[in-house]
Design an enzyme around this catalytic site. Structure first.
Site, PDB file in Angstrom:
ATOM      1  CB  CYS A 294     -74.095  -2.525 122.557  1.00 17.53           C
ATOM      2  SG  CYS A 294     -72.464  -3.210 122.852  1.00 17.53           S
TER       3      CYS A 294
HETATM    4  N1  LIG Z   1     -69.989  -4.555 126.681  1.00 19.32           N
HETATM    5  C1  LIG Z   1     -70.346  -5.045 125.505  1.00 19.32           C
HETATM    6  O1  LIG Z   1     -71.227  -5.902 125.398  1.00 19.32           O
HETATM    7  C2  LIG Z   1     -69.650  -4.576 124.234  1.00 19.32           C
HETATM    8  C3  LIG Z   1     -69.720  -5.364 123.082  1.00 19.32           C
HETATM    9  C4  LIG Z   1     -69.088  -4.942 121.935  1.00 19.32           C
HETATM   10  C5  LIG Z   1     -68.423  -3.715 121.920  1.00 19.32           C
HETATM   11  N2  LIG Z   1     -68.381  -2.953 123.055  1.00 19.32           N
HETATM   12  C6  LIG Z   1     -67.624  -1.692 123.011  1.00 19.32           C
HETATM   13  O2  LIG Z   1     -66.364  -1.919 123.599  1.00 19.32           O
HETATM   14  C7  LIG Z   1     -65.911  -0.738 124.295  1.00 19.32           C
HETATM   15  C8  LIG Z   1     -65.588  -1.084 125.732  1.00 19.32           C
HETATM   16  O3  LIG Z   1     -66.774  -1.457 126.393  1.00 19.32           O
HETATM   17  P1  LIG Z   1     -66.778  -2.322 127.745  1.00 19.32           P
HETATM   18  O4  LIG Z   1     -68.185  -2.773 127.928  1.00 19.32           O
HETATM   19  O5  LIG Z   1     -65.689  -3.329 127.728  1.00 19.32           O
HETATM   20  O6  LIG Z   1     -66.425  -1.204 128.812  1.00 19.32           O
HETATM   21  P2  LIG Z   1     -66.169  -1.439 130.374  1.00 19.32           P
HETATM   22  O7  LIG Z   1     -66.709  -0.243 131.055  1.00 19.32           O
HETATM   23  O8  LIG Z   1     -66.649  -2.787 130.785  1.00 19.32           O
HETATM   24  O9  LIG Z   1     -64.588  -1.464 130.537  1.00 19.32           O
HETATM   25  C9  LIG Z   1     -63.763  -0.447 130.172  1.00 19.32           C
HETATM   26  C10 LIG Z   1     -62.476  -0.487 131.018  1.00 19.32           C
HETATM   27  O10 LIG Z   1     -61.619   0.531 130.496  1.00 19.32           O
HETATM   28  C11 LIG Z   1     -60.915   1.104 131.601  1.00 19.32           C
HETATM   29  N3  LIG Z   1     -60.376   2.391 131.165  1.00 19.32           N
HETATM   30  C12 LIG Z   1     -61.029   3.571 131.007  1.00 19.32           C
HETATM   31  N4  LIG Z   1     -60.168   4.515 130.560  1.00 19.32           N
HETATM   32  C13 LIG Z   1     -58.959   3.914 130.412  1.00 19.32           C
HETATM   33  C14 LIG Z   1     -57.682   4.355 129.977  1.00 19.32           C
HETATM   34  N5  LIG Z   1     -57.480   5.600 129.589  1.00 19.32           N
HETATM   35  N6  LIG Z   1     -56.677   3.459 129.965  1.00 19.32           N
HETATM   36  C15 LIG Z   1     -56.853   2.184 130.373  1.00 19.32           C
HETATM   37  N7  LIG Z   1     -58.041   1.714 130.810  1.00 19.32           N
HETATM   38  C16 LIG Z   1     -59.088   2.561 130.806  1.00 19.32           C
HETATM   39  C17 LIG Z   1     -61.968   1.163 132.685  1.00 19.32           C
HETATM   40  O11 LIG Z   1     -61.370   1.280 133.961  1.00 19.32           O
HETATM   41  C18 LIG Z   1     -62.709  -0.158 132.485  1.00 19.32           C
HETATM   42  O12 LIG Z   1     -62.168  -1.192 133.287  1.00 19.32           O
HETATM   43  C19 LIG Z   1     -67.030   0.289 124.125  1.00 19.32           C
HETATM   44  O13 LIG Z   1     -66.747   1.109 123.043  1.00 19.32           O
HETATM   45  C20 LIG Z   1     -68.250  -0.576 123.817  1.00 19.32           C
HETATM   46  O14 LIG Z   1     -69.206   0.125 123.052  1.00 19.32           O
HETATM   47  C21 LIG Z   1     -68.958  -3.366 124.218  1.00 19.32           C
END
Ligand SMILES: NC(=O)c1ccc[n+]([C@@H]2O[C@H](COP(=O)([O-])OP(=O)(O)OC[C@H]3O[C@@H](n4cnc5c(N)ncnc54)[C@H](O)[C@@H]3O)[C@@H](O)[C@H]2O)c1
Length: 451
Positions: A294
């Site tokens: 983030c």
């Molecule tokens: N991690 C945090 O603390 C947090 C908090 C709030 C918001 N966010 C936002 O949420 C979003 C996701 O972050 P995250 O930390 O969960 O990511 P992450 O990397 O933990 O997980 C993402 C998942 O998406 C999958 N993926 C990628 N491309 C795909 C597709 N085309 N179809 C299906 N699955 C697919 C990946 O294999 C992975 O398992 C980002 O935009 C991030 O900025 C993250």
């Protein structure tokens, strides 16, 4: 679909408009029977807890992830989750209303599709939108009339329009008439169990007011409070404000730590005292830098976009530069500390404790520890790290380090405490030659220096 909960804070004009449009359900486009109430695209730190919250609230959930490895981790119950979510996962995996798949062709079987894929930045701090573009292309290609499509990945302002609304219209699916499109930023805080997922309000902006209303009904299946903003752009910008606010305040806390160091004052005493004020102050803490998905990334989505507007944002730019410079500052302080003791960095043995970007998470993405370890190696130090949550750590240049099992056996000249997990015993630090405490929380140590 499970009965929607209470939608607080829905503007009354939206409800009025809903009554005007109440014939919409009779539209032939909305007659599709769906196998699932919601499909979650991307089952990572955000998507999996979201899927589990929906499931726990009674929704039929299809979890979709393109990574078979990730699906295996989830099926084996090895995902890094809060305890409540671990319990939910155990129950969900036994329930026929919860299904996991890598088959994106099944997206059309869900009444709502929620996109939670990563939105990183590249080495030049430019948003890397390839994963999001690819996920949105898939969702658009498989979209069916009557679906609600909800983007939750953090992104730039206008992205929902560019990647969903426009391409859907090109397919003949018009938002607000044939299909319902909205953006709702995620606020999940991995490792933090003080706020139940369902208690954290969701901000939401729809492409049209009907879109907002439909999407709010979906989120209300589990979220107690959905706050609707008038436009989808406002919802996208809300997330950028939230994380830019954190970045700027962390940069200020770091600066105060250096001010306090010079003035001989314990910065954590000062922050703790200021936090007793019930209004106008919110505590942020200094540290070795920021990591995770983030704060190191999100403000760059804003800065990148503002370049096109030729808008200068010196406060945000300075904060992000200050944060980015912290690992370098840590290495400088290690060199200084060793030299005060008559030793150089070259050939020194430096042990880094905790390589996760924050306590109690198995997430090493963008962790400042990786940059610190790389720079120490470049400057000739012999490094090791101790973090029971990670058996190996891969540095930005591809070098993979193996963690030490027994920190006292490493024979460190200096120990850097980068992250202190609650489950890790640090009593042995007292017997080390010197400890650089980048957490600022180990004030009981007599052999401690701070940044
Ligand atoms: N991690 C945090 O603390 C947090 C908090 C709030 C918001 N966010 C936002 O949420 C979003 C996701 O972050 P995250 O930390 O969960 O990511 P992450 O990397 O933990 O997980 C993402 C998942 O998406 C999958 N993926 C990628 N491309 C795909 C597709 N085309 N179809 C299906 N699955 C697919 C990946 O294999 C992975 O398992 C980002 O935009 C991030 O900025 C993250």
């Amino acid at each position: 679909m499970a009965a929607p909960g209470l939608i607080n804070e829905v503007p009354s004009d939206l409800l009025t408009q809903h009554r005007i449009l109440e014939g919409l359900d009779e539209h032939p486009a909305n007659q599709t029977a769906f196998d699932f109430d919601v499909a979650i695209v991307g089952l990572g730190y955000v998507g999996l807890p979201t899927a589990l919250a929906f499931q726990a609230a009674g929704s039929r959930v299809l979890g979709v992830d393109v990574s078979e490895r990730r699906l295996a981790v989830i099926n084996d119950e090895r995902a890094d989750l809060l305890e409540t979510d671990r319990d939910r996962l155990t129950l969900a995996l036994r329930d026929s209303s919860f299904d996991l798949t890598s088959d994106v062709a099944r997206l059309g079987t869900a009444a709502a599709v929620i996109i939670c894929v990563p939105t990183p930045v590249d080495h030049f701090l430019v948003p890397d939108l390839r994963i999001l573009e690819s996920a949105c292309r898939t969702v658009v290609a498989s979209a069916v009339p009557g679906q609600v499509l909800l983007l939750t990945s953090t992104t730039y302002v206008g992205c929902t329009q560019d990647m969903l609304v426009g391409p859907l219209a090109a397919r003949g699916l018009h938002a607000g008439a044939d299909i319902f499109v909205a953006f709702s930023p995620e606020r999940i805080d991995p490792g933090n169990d003080r706020h139940a997922h369902e208690d954290v309000p969701r901000v939401l902006g729809g492409s049209t007011s009907v879109c907002a209303e439909r999407a709010a009904a979906v989120l209300s299946s589990y979220a107690k409070n959905v706050h609707i903003v008038p436009t989808v752009d406002a919802a996208e910008m809300t997330k950028l404000l939230e994380n830019t606010f954190r970045a700027v305040n962390i940069a200020l806390a770091n600066e105060f730590a250096e001010i306090c160091q010079v003035m001989g004052v314990e910065v954590m005493d000062v922050i703790g005292a200021a936090a007793t004020k019930p209004y106008g102050f919110m505590p942020f803490y200094p540290g070795p830098g920021v990591g995770g998905h983030c704060i190191p990334c999100d403000p760059h989505y804003l800065l990148w976009q503002l370049k096109r507007e030729r808008l200068s944002t010196p406060v945000i730019e300075q904060a992000m530069a200050g944060i980015a410079g912290r690992p370098h500052r840590v290495v400088g302080r290690i060199r200084e500390t060793l030299s005060e003791r008559g030793a150089g960095l070259t050939g020194a043995r430096v042990l880094v404790v905790g390589v996760a970007y924050k306590p109690d998470v198995e997430d090493i993405r963008e962790s400042p520890a990786l940059e610190v370890l790389s720079e120490l190696i470049k400057q000739g130090a012999t490094v090791g790290y101790y973090d029971p949550l990670f058996s190996t750590a891969t540095l930005p240049d591809g070098t993979t380090l193996i963690g030490v099992d027994e920190p006292t056996a490493f024979g460190a000249d200096l120990v850097l405490v980068h992250t202190a997990h609650h489950s890790v015993d640090l009593a042995w630090l007292q017997d080390q030659p010197v400890v650089l405490d980048a957490t600022y929380r180990l004030s009981d140590l007599t052999n401690r220096v701070v940044l």
